[in-house]
Write an enzyme that holds these catalytic residues in place. Structure first.
Site, PDB file in Angstrom:
ATOM      1  N   TRP A 102       0.833  -1.216   0.000  1.00  0.00           N
ATOM      2  CA  TRP A 102       0.000   0.000   0.000  1.00  0.00           C
ATOM      3  C   TRP A 102       0.858   1.253   0.000  1.00  0.00           C
ATOM      4  CZ3 TRP A 102      -4.246  -1.265  -1.936  1.00  0.00           C
ATOM      5  CH2 TRP A 102      -4.900  -2.458  -1.576  1.00  0.00           C
ATOM      6  N   ASP A 169      -1.325   6.709   6.468  1.00  0.00           N
ATOM      7  CA  ASP A 169      -2.377   5.773   6.075  1.00  0.00           C
ATOM      8  C   ASP A 169      -2.557   4.800   7.244  1.00  0.00           C
ATOM      9  OD1 ASP A 169      -3.912   3.720   5.070  1.00  0.00           O
ATOM     10  OD2 ASP A 169      -2.690   3.360   3.274  1.00  0.00           O
ATOM     11  N   LYS A 193     -11.477  -2.040   7.112  1.00  0.00           N
ATOM     12  CA  LYS A 193     -10.574  -2.875   7.893  1.00  0.00           C
ATOM     13  C   LYS A 193     -10.998  -2.875   9.367  1.00  0.00           C
ATOM     14  CE  LYS A 193      -8.180  -3.436   4.110  1.00  0.00           C
ATOM     15  NZ  LYS A 193      -7.321  -2.401   3.576  1.00  0.00           N
TER      16      LYS A 193
HETATM   17  C1  LIG Z   1      -6.756  -1.929   2.209  1.00  0.00           C
HETATM   18  C2  LIG Z   1      -5.741  -0.859   2.306  1.00  0.00           C
HETATM   19  C3  LIG Z   1      -5.667   0.182   1.357  1.00  0.00           C
HETATM   20  C4  LIG Z   1      -6.550   0.244   0.128  1.00  0.00           C
HETATM   21  O1  LIG Z   1      -7.832   0.567   0.463  1.00  0.00           O
HETATM   22  P1  LIG Z   1      -8.976   0.785  -0.651  1.00  0.00           P
HETATM   23  O2  LIG Z   1     -10.110   1.240   0.182  1.00  0.00           O
HETATM   24  O3  LIG Z   1      -9.187  -0.522  -1.317  1.00  0.00           O
HETATM   25  O4  LIG Z   1      -8.506   1.818  -1.591  1.00  0.00           O
HETATM   26  C5  LIG Z   1      -4.712   1.162   1.537  1.00  0.00           C
HETATM   27  N1  LIG Z   1      -3.882   1.136   2.592  1.00  0.00           N
HETATM   28  C6  LIG Z   1      -3.917   0.148   3.522  1.00  0.00           C
HETATM   29  C7  LIG Z   1      -2.956   0.183   4.661  1.00  0.00           C
HETATM   30  C8  LIG Z   1      -4.851  -0.871   3.408  1.00  0.00           C
HETATM   31  O5  LIG Z   1      -4.883  -1.839   4.321  1.00  0.00           O
END
Ligand SMILES: *Cc1c(COP(=O)(O)O)cnc(C)c1O
Length: 357
Positions: A102, A169, A193
């Site tokens: 990511w 993030d 998540k």
């Molecule tokens: C799942 C995830 C993403 C991507 O998320 P989307 O909603 O599919 O764009 C980005 N960063 C992390 C750390 C993730 O776990």
């Protein structure tokens, strides 16, 4: 029978949240309407959005500190783009820490905007650790990091001390542990998540950072435009925001982030102790960087795979397969996962040990 859901995302939600959300789909608050068919301009939904935004800041300890919480759409991936649009000057530079798939995805998007400096990367070791020796250029517009690497099962324990605004993030560990969140300029997290269903992303922005780039930014990519419209610049993902609000209420009612952290520490210790004790398994991530949300491990002997898979499936466990880039297993033990469910997995690992010897 409800399964023990170890899926990495979309992932487990508190049963209470599922029950309330299901009821709201049928009849929201005795209004005679489904949550799916009310206007986002209705009094009911305006109140939901307001509560979700307020709760997010409250749980992060950021109320009254110059931050705004937004519930946007486009996933965390959209923020890979909104962040450079909002913070990176045309001739400026951005600094990124490359700790996983990511993080690399965010870097790839930033590179389309301008000079992107990768201060450190653990890619050559298949992202099994978090690099710690790096320096952040003082003239960078921002420093971007990923607090928890969902796929590889590593987690940042410390964040750098720097005057450069930190963008993080936190998709897979938001609300899971206490951090001084006021260290960050922007925090974003896809809901699916640890917070809600897919469809919305929480973005927490320090307002003083905005409006400083020399770019022409389309409104929908501009955090200021979303703030000006109280997170309703366009039709928000009504149901995803509602379910996220229910989860935030649940976090608060269960003692807030501090209580989540305590429970998460216990769950992670239970599982990691078994991985270390049981000679049939091996952890994937470097010890000091192991994630308390996504526990990655492999079988020492791949020939045992069929037997182990059969056993955990029979124990009503779901979503344990590792990501294709790591292989093995990944147990995602987010806030809503009970210690009882983790115990079921540990029991299976011990039963498995007996069948092999
Ligand atoms: C799942 C995830 C993403 C991507 O998320 P989307 O909603 O599919 O764009 C980005 N960063 C992390 C750390 C993730 O776990």
């Amino acid at each position: 029978m409800k399964k023990h859901n170890f899926s990495a995302g979309p992932s487990i939600l508190p049963q209470e949240v599922l029950d309330k959300a299901a009821q709201a789909v049928l009849n929201y608050n005795n209004s005679g309407l489904s949550i799916l068919e009310i206007s986002h301009r209705s009094k009911d939904f305006v109140a939901i959005m307001e509560e979700a935004r307020t709760l997010a800041l409250e749980l992060l300890g950021l109320e009254g500190k110059g931050y705004q919480a937004l519930f946007l759409s486009g996933g965390a991936s959209m923020e890979f783009v909104r962040v450079p649009y909002s913070l990176l000057k045309q001739n400026g530079k951005a600094a990124y820490l490359d700790t996983g798939t990511w993080a690399a995805g965010a870097i790839k998007q930033a590179e389309k905007f301008g000079e992107t400096i990768v201060v450190a990367s653990s890619k050559s070791d298949n992202y099994s650790y978090i690099p710690k020796e790096y320096s952040i250029p003082t003239d960078a517009s921002y420093f971007h990091c990923t607090s928890n690497n969902t796929i590889f099962g590593t987690q940042m324990q410390d964040f750098p001390e720097t005057d450069v605004p930190i963008v993080c993030d936190m998709s897979s560990d938001i609300f899971s542990r206490e951090i001084d969140f006021s260290k960050f300029g922007i925090i974003y997290a896809g809901a699916q998540k640890n917070m809600g269903p897919a469809g919305t992303t929480l973005v927490v922005v320090k307002e003083e950072l905005l409006g400083k780039t020399d770019r022409v930014t389309p409104d929908i990519l501009d955090y200021s435009a979303h703030i000006a419209k109280d997170s309703m610049y366009n039709t928000p993902p009504v149901f995803a925001v509602y379910a996220s609000m229910l989860t935030l209420q649940w976090v608060k009612a269960n003692g807030g982030v501090a209580a989540m952290e305590k429970k998460n520490n216990e769950k992670a210790a239970l599982l990691y102790n078994e991985i270390e004790r049981n000679l049939l398994f091996k952890g994937v991530a470097k010890l000091e960087d192991r994630s308390k949300m996504n526990v990655t491990f492999i079988l020492v002997n791949e020939a045992h795979k069929e037997q182990f898979d059969k056993m955990w499936k029979a124990a009503n466990i779901s979503g344990l397969n590792g990501h294709r880039s790591v292989g093995g297993y990944r147990a995602s033990i987010y806030n809503a996962m009970s210690i009882e469910s983790v115990q079921v997995l540990v029991d299976v690992m011990q039963e498995f040990e007996k069948t092999i010897q």
